[in-house]
Design a protein around this motif. Structure first.
Motif, PDB file in Angstrom:
ATOM      1  N   GLY A  55       0.806  -1.226   0.000  1.00 48.78           N
ATOM      2  CA  GLY A  55       0.000   0.000   0.000  1.00 48.78           C
ATOM      3  C   GLY A  55       0.834   1.268   0.000  1.00 48.78           C
ATOM      4  N   VAL A  56       2.101   1.166   0.369  1.00 47.89           N
ATOM      5  CA  VAL A  56       2.973   2.355   0.472  1.00 47.89           C
ATOM      6  C   VAL A  56       3.580   2.710  -0.881  1.00 47.89           C
ATOM      7  CG1 VAL A  56       5.087   3.267   1.531  1.00 47.89           C
ATOM      8  CG2 VAL A  56       3.496   1.914   2.896  1.00 47.89           C
ATOM      9  N   ARG A  57       3.880   1.694  -1.685  1.00 50.11           N
ATOM     10  CA  ARG A  57       4.391   1.851  -3.048  1.00 50.11           C
ATOM     11  C   ARG A  57       5.822   2.382  -3.115  1.00 50.11           C
ATOM     12  NH1 ARG A  57       2.470  -1.604  -4.507  1.00 50.11           N
ATOM     13  NH2 ARG A  57       3.261  -1.154  -6.567  1.00 50.11           N
ATOM     14  N   CYS A  58       6.779   1.487  -3.078  1.00 52.38           N
ATOM     15  CA  CYS A  58       8.173   1.867  -3.324  1.00 52.38           C
ATOM     16  C   CYS A  58       8.988   0.627  -3.666  1.00 52.38           C
ATOM     17  CB  CYS A  58       8.772   2.572  -2.105  1.00 52.38           C
ATOM     18  SG  CYS A  58      10.333   3.420  -2.443  1.00 52.38           S
ATOM     19  N   GLY A  59       9.930   0.807  -4.551  1.00 46.83           N
ATOM     20  CA  GLY A  59      10.856  -0.236  -4.947  1.00 46.83           C
ATOM     21  C   GLY A  59      11.982   0.425  -5.725  1.00 46.83           C
ATOM     22  N   TYR A  60      12.773  -0.380  -6.421  1.00 44.24           N
ATOM     23  CA  TYR A  60      13.809   0.245  -7.253  1.00 44.24           C
ATOM     24  C   TYR A  60      14.237  -0.674  -8.383  1.00 44.24           C
ATOM     25  CZ  TYR A  60      17.239  -2.469  -4.488  1.00 44.24           C
ATOM     26  OH  TYR A  60      17.951  -3.480  -3.878  1.00 44.24           O
TER      27      TYR A  60
END
Lengths: 409, 409
Positions: free
Chosen positions: A254-259
């Protein structure tokens, strides 16, 4: 006259998880009092860890005063997070990356879907089968997948991963331009030993192919000999782009972050043979069509790399892996063939007596009130399997196992 | 052999804001003690309003416990935000939209960049000139813009907006498939009266064209007669997709949230004449390549629609508009021709004596230590103009005006 992109119309009308939801709803309508437990969709259930929550509060306060307010961030992400990634995810494994090789994203789905924009529309692709649907669908939308022939896309090479070959995809005996690999694997939960991954890197180098490597589940690896990153393999910097996500690592769905890692050494060719570095092209793509990941989400991700953050995240992963181990043990005792679940949050279960995936799904739903995901939804080689996930609450998972036990006995 | 998407290589190597940064840095190196004020890049400076900050804290706490934790949200966004949008942004203007016509995004840049995926690669496009670079660049990347001939793209129709035509783009006398409009306009700060917008809708309906309407700055409209949404025009539901952003409305440039409206009535044609609804296609696109906007950002956006949120946001907009009015007044008094700045946070200033945009930019930098944006960076018709933004702190903006006054006197 505005003409539609007709490639979109080639997409199958049904979507796996929508189909499942429909069937579950039909069951609920007929049995309104039943209490269904889902071991189907791969979403997490445990809350964010305290270090992450604290970081979000802190970032919110920063945004509340002019002196510390942050507007547009860099499209490729803030250095505070990119540095933490280099230092924690790569340096300890002997991988030396440049900060400009790291691109923060809003989750791996966006980037694994968008990355194909960098290559020619008619490059051929190879996928392990079964497979996460985004890889193929994003190629269908631009026409790269070709047309459907006997349930398979004409410009896609399917590399079966089944119990028969120990879920080790065979190196193609013909040239493929782009290869999608995901390890630990979704949906099978299996992993690729280092020597097998080496073969892929060598294949790519030899054939001038590119590997899109999805490492979204690497945090679940328990066996030290299994590579966490394709860059542990010599030469991978020249042929592989790697995707990471905090969704499953730290409950960031639900936070939405990656790389995404796009090494400076990786190039693709023009028709006249000129080599074009993809790092710069991806940067250009992101600067044009993306405005950076939320500052709140980037600060949240940074907190995962603090000492307390690391310990808390590890605890949650252990929580899910306890589920995985218990599921594997119980189902195996019941006489089922169970794969995965040792270095991944997914279990891949062979249906008994060669039953079809959907048929077994429906039996489990109607007789045990437990939802799974039919393996065939992930590709033709998934027929005869189902996927279970370890992301449930422990009590519910235990209860689901009891129900399956009573049903199968 | 993996081949590169050669359309990317057609993109100009220089990027407007990167070029500006380079020139500013060169100046700073030569004049290390100088104190430069930027009225250039369009980022906000005021902090998030208290209602929004509170909402983020609350959302962070929800994510901290299992009972209220949120994992994957719907790709198209949460209903709590979509309902607030319908109720506040559209119903009061007599526009009745369905909740499934609203798609929450992570900012207008992503969606204005991605929307072109829905139409055929060879559809022609029309843009007002000057223009926000993303519209053209995202079309270049897929080959739709054609090739550059005399500084213009071969498959792009440029519709000049200059002082000579009162910044009212002329309806094309030939058919164009896709038209990009942005009002209030970036970069000119001008608006389109209702009767002019009507002409565009009628043109699109008559020619079976599609309008991509960017309304990112609608919150800055002060004049009640100016439309906030293209759907205020009858028939627009059949031909227009509209983009909204909270970036400038509520200082969300770092938070990342906005939304796109794709009415169910809008269709595009297949080669055989079948009409395909774009709403479903966009939903499919988003489900495949996007995993929803951060829950934190969506709760933040919802807070803008509370009573206190509305008042606080309005206050910040007034703060910036005070800048705009003062800038317009001062610069006009100095004898400059100034456009925009009445219903938009941008001012578009004609350079005196027909000087080139870049030359005037450099003079202002070296003589007044104030940074602007050269108009030609937004397209050929921007030559001889500069863009100033009203997003600065009031004290800094006042100081910049003093410097410009002393310099021009």
């Amino acid at each position: 006259m505005a003409l539609v992109n007709e490639h979109f119309l080639k997409l199958p009308n049904n979507y796996l998880f929508a189909d499942i939801a429909k069937k579950v709803n039909a069951f609920k309508t007929m049995h309104p009092k039943s209490d269904i437990i889902s071991l189907g969709i791969g979403d997490v259930t445990q809350p964010l860890c305290p270090a992450v929550v604290e970081a979000i509060h802190h970032a919110a306060d920063e945004m509340a005063t002019q002196a510390t307010f942050r507007g547009y961030g860099p499209e490729q992400g803030y250095d505070f997070l990119r540095e933490a990634i280099l230092k924690n995810d790569f340096l300890p494994r002997g991988i030396h990356l440049d900060i400009n090789e790291i691109f923060i994203n809003d989750g791996a789905k966006s980037d694994t879907g968008n990355i194909q924009e960098l290559v020619r529309w008619d490059n051929s692709i190879g996928v392990t089968d079964p497979i996460y649907p985004v890889y193929i669908d994003s190629n269908v939308m631009i026409g790269r997948a070709g047309v459907v022939e006997n349930g398979r896309w004409s410009n896609v090479l399917y590399m079966p991963c089944t119990a028969e070959n120990g879920f080790i995809p065979q190196i193609p005996n013909k040239r493929v331009d782009i290869i999608y690999l995901c390890y630990p694997n979704n949906p099978t939960g299996t992993v690729l030993p280092k020597e097998e991954l080496k073969k892929w890197v060598n294949y790519a180098l030899k054939n001038d192919a590119i590997i899109f490597y999805d490492a979204a589940y690497e945090a679940y690896i328990q066996d030290d000999s299994i590579p966490h990153s394709i860059y542990e393999i010599r030469g991978a910097r020249k042929c592989a782009i790697e995707f990471h996500s905090y969704s499953k690592t730290a409950g960031f769905t639900g936070v939405r972050c990656g790389y995404t890692v796009v090494p400076k050494d990786i190039t693709a060719s023009t028709l006249t043979g000129e080599r074009i570095p993809l790092n710069h092209l991806w940067y250009r793509r992101q600067c044009t069509k993306f405005n950076g990941t939320s500052y709140l989400s980037q600060r949240a991700a940074q907190a995962i790399y603090t000492q307390e953050g690391k310990e808390q995240v590890k605890e949650t992963i252990s929580y899910y892996m306890r589920n995985a181990h218990k599921m594997k043990e119980t189902l195996t005792k019941l006489g089922l063939e169970v794969y995965g679940g040792e270095n991944a949050p997914y279990l891949w279960v062979k249906t008994p007596n060669g039953e079809g995936s959907w048929r077994f799904f429906e039996q489990m739903l109607y007789d045990a009130h437990v939802v799974c995901t039919p393996g065939v939804g992930f590709g033709p080689s998934g027929e005869g399997y189902i996927r279970l996930t370890a992301f449930g609450q422990q009590e519910k998972t235990d209860e689901a196992l009891l129900r399956i036990e009573n049903w199968l006995k």
